[in-house]
Design a protein around this motif. Sequence first.
Motif, PDB file in Angstrom:
ATOM      1  N   SER A 276       0.825  -1.215   0.000  1.00 44.36           N
ATOM      2  CA  SER A 276       0.000   0.000   0.000  1.00 44.36           C
ATOM      3  C   SER A 276       0.854   1.258   0.000  1.00 44.36           C
ATOM      4  O   SER A 276       0.393   2.324  -0.411  1.00 44.36           O
ATOM      5  N   ALA A 326      -7.251  -3.416  -7.383  1.00 48.59           N
ATOM      6  CA  ALA A 326      -6.704  -4.347  -6.390  1.00 48.59           C
ATOM      7  C   ALA A 326      -7.578  -5.595  -6.266  1.00 48.59           C
ATOM      8  O   ALA A 326      -7.065  -6.710  -6.097  1.00 48.59           O
ATOM      9  N   SER A 330      -5.799  -9.183  -7.233  1.00 50.64           N
ATOM     10  CA  SER A 330      -5.267  -9.439  -5.889  1.00 50.64           C
ATOM     11  C   SER A 330      -4.275 -10.611  -5.879  1.00 50.64           C
ATOM     12  O   SER A 330      -3.219 -10.537  -5.235  1.00 50.64           O
ATOM     13  N   ILE A 333      -1.034  -9.514  -7.488  1.00 50.37           N
ATOM     14  CA  ILE A 333      -0.312  -8.564  -6.632  1.00 50.37           C
ATOM     15  C   ILE A 333       0.450  -9.290  -5.534  1.00 50.37           C
ATOM     16  O   ILE A 333       1.603  -8.968  -5.223  1.00 50.37           O
ATOM     17  N   ILE A 352      -5.783  -2.016   0.827  1.00 51.54           N
ATOM     18  CA  ILE A 352      -5.779  -0.957  -0.186  1.00 51.54           C
ATOM     19  C   ILE A 352      -6.945   0.005   0.047  1.00 51.54           C
ATOM     20  O   ILE A 352      -6.806   1.228  -0.129  1.00 51.54           O
TER      21      ILE A 352
END
Length: 442
Positions: A276, A326, A330, A333, A352
């Motif tokens: 973040s 996001a 996800s 990431i 996030i």
Amino acid sequence: MRVKVFNQLSNNPKYTKTLQWVKLVSVTGFAQVFVQAVSLFSGILVIRMLQPEEYALYTLANTMLGTMTVLADGGISTGVMSQGGKVWQDRDQLGTVLATGMDLRRKFAVGSLLVSIPVLIYLMLHHGASWLMSVLIVLSLIPSFFMALSGTILQIAPKLRQDIAPLQKNQVYMNLGRLVLLALTIFIFPFAFVAVLAAGLPQIWGNMNLRKISSGYADWHKKPDPAIRQNIMKMVRRLLPMGIYTCLSGQITIWLISIFGTTKGVAQLGALDRLSMALSFITIVFGTVILPRFSRLPNNKALLMRRFVQIQGGLLAMGVCIVFTAWLFSAQILKILGPNYSNLTNEVVLKITISCLGIIAASTFSLFTSRSWAINPFISIPVSIASIALGVAFIDVSSLRGVLFMNIMIQLIQVVMNVSYTFLKISKTNNSLPTENNKETI
């Protein structure tokens, strides 16, 4: 025909202003994307090289660094920005304002260290660190702490004058220095204190460069002024209680899970925080481009309201897009963090969301404080404490997901409170005509 159209556009004030904005935001945005990419790469390198137990200590150290910085600031930088916005074109007067702010910062730093260091050592020992490791981590924080304090003051003069390119260049070089120093040390010494020290040392060079940049707009040889100190301290007295509260609530997820949760939970939350933090470029661009210009606006109710609504609309639209992205990606990431954190698909979306709400709340707070407005702490702190107490009472704060849900609720309340207060203050503004030193520039 094309030449005629081009000449007409070039002579149009709205076109000229739009072009200036595009150039300014582009330079700042591209530089910050690069800076945050380098910072993210450095963070991922630390996550992958440190064991979860060691990364938990690294997370606690960085959390405490943020707390120490907030305590040592106490609203000083906001007061300096507010006072500097009134004299931003006068090199001598601006130098006096900055010198006064820097003098106050040094005195507040001592108190911050005395309060924060014992707490950090206790948390380190609580999570299994030895006394030697705890002391090494504390010592490694000191360069970052003092450089962060002076760095925010040193940036004020070029920000007010909107001399953005040198600031961005300085940040790029500083972050590259961190990456190089980290890469040279972390593979050989995979310890938390090494990672913290590698992040702080390049900032010494960065601050030396910032002083050179700001010296063109402010005379650093000026002595602190008692009258300016008094004006800054008025802001400090109004903001310090909220700053102390922020030390607790701003990192409430870390504090709760470090006390009631596990070392693994601290490491997981620290890893999500690192992701973040890639969004922090938004706050930096905002503070560099938007905030100084909003601070310089004349006391015109219609103008202030229009600009504030435009800013809030942009922040909200940006937040929705980021959270949606996001949610879509996800799993992809989380691959960046490695196998130790691959199961946090829902948690990464929650984190996030918290970050986007925090950006809106913090940006709004900086907007109204830049106008020398401050919420009465006897209102803001009880409201915020009540939100935390409500969350602790009804949400399981020993789990990572529970702590994240509670923080979403806290950030929502902060957004509503800050936005409502700003609307109220703007609605009570007495109109005044702009002067040569305070024209509309946003």
